[in-house]
Design a protein around this motif. Structure first.
Motif, short mmCIF file in Angstrom:
data_model
loop_
_atom_site.label_atom_id
_atom_site.label_comp_id
_atom_site.label_asym_id
_atom_site.label_seq_id
_atom_site.Cartn_x
_atom_site.Cartn_y
_atom_site.Cartn_z
N ARG A 153 2.17 1.89 -3.50
CA ARG A 153 1.07 2.39 -4.35
C ARG A 153 0.72 3.83 -4.03
N TYR A 154 0.60 4.15 -2.75
CA TYR A 154 0.26 5.52 -2.35
C TYR A 154 1.36 6.51 -2.72
N ARG B 246 0.82 -1.20 0.00
CA ARG B 246 0.00 0.00 0.00
C ARG B 246 0.87 1.26 0.00
N ARG C 129 2.54 -6.97 -7.18
CA ARG C 129 1.14 -7.28 -6.86
C ARG C 129 0.78 -8.66 -7.41
N THR D 127 -7.21 1.43 -6.55
CA THR D 127 -6.76 0.12 -7.06
C THR D 127 -7.53 -0.33 -8.31
N ALA E 238 1.24 7.19 -6.37
CA ALA E 238 0.10 8.05 -6.70
C ALA E 238 0.37 9.50 -6.29
N LEU F 65 -5.19 4.77 -9.16
CA LEU F 65 -4.23 3.98 -8.40
C LEU F 65 -4.58 3.96 -6.92
N ALA G 42 5.46 2.76 -9.53
CA ALA G 42 4.34 2.08 -10.20
C ALA G 42 4.80 0.76 -10.82
N TYR H 200 5.27 -1.65 -7.96
CA TYR H 200 3.97 -2.12 -7.49
C TYR H 200 3.40 -3.16 -8.46
N VAL I 119 -2.45 1.23 -13.02
CA VAL I 119 -0.99 1.03 -13.03
C VAL I 119 -0.42 1.30 -14.42
#
Length: 115
Positions: free
Chosen positions: A5-6, A2, A107, A56, A9, A53, A100, A103, A61
């Protein structure tokens, strides 16, 4: 996961916010007007991709990576022309794009849909 990802973003949103006003003053950015408007359009696309993003979304992505790639390209051109903000653009774009990609690589694969 997370956090990656954050952070991707947030970096994308910051870079996109820096792109938005370019279209309003193309002479100040030393760009032709159509190019300046495209830069602002990339800013809008980056904000949409970053929000995706955060939420989700499956398309987010690749969209963040594409926007980051465009921003990296623009930052390299800005550095070559000694334009203001080239270093900031390069760093923010590299961080957003790199995270990105990280991630996307980490994932889990999406489960196949029942038919």
């Amino acid at each position: 996961m997370r956090t990656i990802r954050y952070t991707a973003a947030v970096a994308t949103i910051i870079m996109s916010l820096l792109n938005l006003p370019v279209g309003l003053d193309p002479a100040g950015a030393h760009l032709p007007a159509p190019v300046a408007w495209l830069v602002s359009l990339v800013g809008v696309a980056g904000i949409v991709a970053a929000i995706g993003l955060f939420r989700t979304a499956g398309w987010a992505v690749p969209a963040v990576i594409a926007v980051g790639g465009l921003n990296l390209f623009g930052a390299v051109i800005a550095l070559a022309n000694s334009s203001e903000g080239g270093v900031v653009g390069l760093v923010l774009s590299a961080v957003g794009t790199g995270l990105a990609v990280a991630y996307a690589a980490r994932r889990p694969a999406a489960a196949p849909q029942a038919g």
